[in-house]
Design a protein around this motif. Structure first.
Motif, PDB file in Angstrom:
ATOM      1  N   ASN A 157       0.821  -1.207   0.000  1.00  0.00           N
ATOM      2  CA  ASN A 157       0.000   0.000   0.000  1.00  0.00           C
ATOM      3  C   ASN A 157       0.856   1.258   0.000  1.00  0.00           C
ATOM      4  O   ASN A 157       0.426   2.308  -0.474  1.00  0.00           O
ATOM      5  CB  ASN A 157      -0.925   0.017   1.220  1.00  0.00           C
ATOM      6  N   LEU A 158       2.069   1.136   0.552  1.00  0.00           N
ATOM      7  CA  LEU A 158       2.947   2.295   0.668  1.00  0.00           C
ATOM      8  C   LEU A 158       4.396   1.840   0.604  1.00  0.00           C
ATOM      9  O   LEU A 158       4.772   0.864   1.257  1.00  0.00           O
ATOM     10  CB  LEU A 158       2.691   3.034   1.990  1.00  0.00           C
ATOM     11  N   ILE A 159       5.203   2.537  -0.200  1.00  0.00           N
ATOM     12  CA  ILE A 159       6.644   2.308  -0.253  1.00  0.00           C
ATOM     13  C   ILE A 159       7.334   3.663  -0.173  1.00  0.00           C
ATOM     14  O   ILE A 159       7.023   4.573  -0.950  1.00  0.00           O
ATOM     15  CB  ILE A 159       7.077   1.586  -1.544  1.00  0.00           C
ATOM     16  N   SER A 160       8.259   3.800   0.768  1.00  0.00           N
ATOM     17  CA  SER A 160       9.057   5.017   0.898  1.00  0.00           C
ATOM     18  C   SER A 160      10.485   4.722   0.459  1.00  0.00           C
ATOM     19  O   SER A 160      11.033   3.673   0.799  1.00  0.00           O
ATOM     20  CB  SER A 160       9.054   5.521   2.346  1.00  0.00           C
ATOM     21  N   VAL A 161      11.069   5.645  -0.302  1.00  0.00           N
ATOM     22  CA  VAL A 161      12.452   5.477  -0.753  1.00  0.00           C
ATOM     23  C   VAL A 161      13.287   6.655  -0.257  1.00  0.00           C
ATOM     24  O   VAL A 161      12.797   7.777  -0.121  1.00  0.00           O
ATOM     25  CB  VAL A 161      12.550   5.372  -2.292  1.00  0.00           C
ATOM     26  N   THR A 162      14.548   6.368   0.020  1.00  0.00           N
ATOM     27  CA  THR A 162      15.500   7.400   0.429  1.00  0.00           C
ATOM     28  C   THR A 162      16.751   7.264  -0.421  1.00  0.00           C
ATOM     29  O   THR A 162      17.385   6.204  -0.433  1.00  0.00           O
ATOM     30  CB  THR A 162      15.870   7.265   1.917  1.00  0.00           C
ATOM     31  N   TRP A 163      17.088   8.330  -1.157  1.00  0.00           N
ATOM     32  CA  TRP A 163      18.306   8.373  -1.959  1.00  0.00           C
ATOM     33  C   TRP A 163      19.343   9.218  -1.223  1.00  0.00           C
ATOM     34  O   TRP A 163      19.017  10.280  -0.688  1.00  0.00           O
ATOM     35  CB  TRP A 163      18.044   8.994  -3.337  1.00  0.00           C
ATOM     36  N   SER A 164      20.564   8.758  -1.210  1.00  0.00           N
ATOM     37  CA  SER A 164      21.660   9.539  -0.626  1.00  0.00           C
ATOM     38  C   SER A 164      22.790   9.633  -1.640  1.00  0.00           C
ATOM     39  O   SER A 164      23.044   8.685  -2.392  1.00  0.00           O
ATOM     40  CB  SER A 164      22.167   8.897   0.668  1.00  0.00           C
ATOM     41  N   LEU A 165      23.445  10.782  -1.681  1.00  0.00           N
ATOM     42  CA  LEU A 165      24.580  10.981  -2.579  1.00  0.00           C
ATOM     43  C   LEU A 165      25.810  11.280  -1.726  1.00  0.00           C
ATOM     44  O   LEU A 165      25.837  12.273  -0.994  1.00  0.00           O
ATOM     45  CB  LEU A 165      24.309  12.125  -3.558  1.00  0.00           C
ATOM     46  N   CYS A 166      26.799  10.402  -1.812  1.00  0.00           N
ATOM     47  CA  CYS A 166      27.996  10.518  -0.987  1.00  0.00           C
ATOM     48  C   CYS A 166      29.242  10.464  -1.868  1.00  0.00           C
ATOM     49  O   CYS A 166      29.173  10.093  -3.046  1.00  0.00           O
ATOM     50  CB  CYS A 166      28.050   9.401   0.056  1.00  0.00           C
ATOM     51  N   ASN A 167      30.366  10.835  -1.275  1.00  0.00           N
ATOM     52  CA  ASN A 167      31.632  10.804  -1.999  1.00  0.00           C
ATOM     53  C   ASN A 167      32.651  10.010  -1.191  1.00  0.00           C
ATOM     54  O   ASN A 167      32.871  10.285  -0.007  1.00  0.00           O
ATOM     55  CB  ASN A 167      32.152  12.219  -2.255  1.00  0.00           C
ATOM     56  N   GLU A 168      33.241   9.024  -1.849  1.00  0.00           N
ATOM     57  CA  GLU A 168      34.173   8.136  -1.159  1.00  0.00           C
ATOM     58  C   GLU A 168      35.464   8.843  -0.776  1.00  0.00           C
ATOM     59  O   GLU A 168      36.077   8.527   0.247  1.00  0.00           O
ATOM     60  CB  GLU A 168      34.473   6.926  -2.047  1.00  0.00           C
ATOM     61  N   ARG A 212      30.602  13.773  -9.455  1.00  0.00           N
ATOM     62  CA  ARG A 212      32.026  14.025  -9.298  1.00  0.00           C
ATOM     63  C   ARG A 212      32.778  12.701  -9.189  1.00  0.00           C
ATOM     64  O   ARG A 212      32.176  11.636  -9.018  1.00  0.00           O
ATOM     65  CB  ARG A 212      32.280  14.858  -8.041  1.00  0.00           C
ATOM     66  N   ASN A 213      34.068  12.787  -9.262  1.00  0.00           N
ATOM     67  CA  ASN A 213      34.912  11.606  -9.124  1.00  0.00           C
ATOM     68  C   ASN A 213      34.673  10.938  -7.770  1.00  0.00           C
ATOM     69  O   ASN A 213      34.678  11.598  -6.729  1.00  0.00           O
ATOM     70  CB  ASN A 213      36.384  12.004  -9.260  1.00  0.00           C
ATOM     71  N   MET A 214      34.410   9.623  -7.787  1.00  0.00           N
ATOM     72  CA  MET A 214      34.213   8.784  -6.601  1.00  0.00           C
ATOM     73  C   MET A 214      32.892   9.058  -5.882  1.00  0.00           C
ATOM     74  O   MET A 214      32.726   8.707  -4.724  1.00  0.00           O
ATOM     75  CB  MET A 214      35.384   8.928  -5.622  1.00  0.00           C
ATOM     76  N   ASP A 215      31.929   9.679  -6.575  1.00  0.00           N
ATOM     77  CA  ASP A 215      30.577   9.797  -6.026  1.00  0.00           C
ATOM     78  C   ASP A 215      29.877   8.442  -6.093  1.00  0.00           C
ATOM     79  O   ASP A 215      30.142   7.623  -6.983  1.00  0.00           O
ATOM     80  CB  ASP A 215      29.750  10.804  -6.828  1.00  0.00           C
TER      81      ASP A 215
END
Length: 222
Positions: A157-168, A212-215
């Motif tokens: 009935n419900l799906i929540s998504v979380t996107w994160s953008l990080c750099n190594e 960016r590089n290593m994202d």
């Protein structure tokens, strides 16, 4: 009486057939209910009358005699088995059927869960509950995510998504994006351009000129 003849002579033999009054107990069709999943503290109703048969007793004279459950309750009301559990784990429901003279016994194994794990796959092989494909992942590009539920996924009935953008390289996570999916598209899937909002609350995007590089981009589904 059996008679054997050669056309001229014949011989008779009497055969006696004795029918013993053996009573068969009512039988319960356990197809698809021998093992079931059920969420904690949620009721499930199974109509047993439609599954009950007796070869030698008129309909209406046989019935579900009793039902008992470990870790919860099992009640039969008007032929409906009502199940509800307050303990997580494998539970057993014992059922007996009767015509007033003979009985049969059956068991249902119930996997009672509080929350089931949600599996995400990056390989389109039907595994997991959601398949995710990411395109345009090179430096200076803005990735595009295409994702859909697999055939093995249950109904949600419900799906929540979380996107994160990080750099190594920097060890920081500069982007965070959380929202509920439009479930009217659950049969066709979703496509999102990864313009992930900045984690710093400045109203902008985490990346203005692409990756960016290593994202790397992370995804959490709940």
């Amino acid at each position: 009486t059996l008679r054997a003849s050669d056309g001229e002579q014949y011989s008779d033999q009497t055969v006696t057939i004795r029918i013993n009054p053996i009573n068969d107990a009512p039988r319960l069709d356990m197809t698809d209910i021998e093992s079931i999943d059920l969420k904690l503290n949620r009721q499930k109703v199974i109509n047993l009358n439609s599954r009950l048969t007796d070869v030698d007793t008129p309909q209406g004279n046989y019935y579900v005699a009793s039902a008992f459950a470990t870790g919860g309750t099992a009640v039969v009301i008007s032929g409906d088995l009502r199940l509800q559990f307050d303990e997580v784990g494998l539970q057993t429901v014992s059922i007996s059927t009767s015509d007033g003279y003979a009985t049969n016994s059956y068991e249902i194994t119930v996997n009672v869960f509080d929350a089931l794990p949600f599996y995400v796959s990056t390989t389109d092989d039907g595994s997991g509950h959601m398949y995710v494909h990411m395109a345009d992942t090179y430096e200076t590009q803005t990735p595009i995510a295409t994702f859909s539920l697999t055939d093995s996924a249950p109904s949600y009935n419900l799906i929540s998504v979380t996107w994160s953008l990080c750099n190594e390289l920097s060890g920081t996570c500069d982007g965070f994006w959380e929202y509920d999916l439009d479930m009217s598209r659950s049969s066709t899937g979703w496509t999102e351009e990864m313009n992930i909002p900045s984690s710093y609350g400045d109203g902008g995007y985490a990346r203005i000129n692409g990756m960016r590089n290593m994202d790397y981009i992370g995804l959490t589904v709940r």
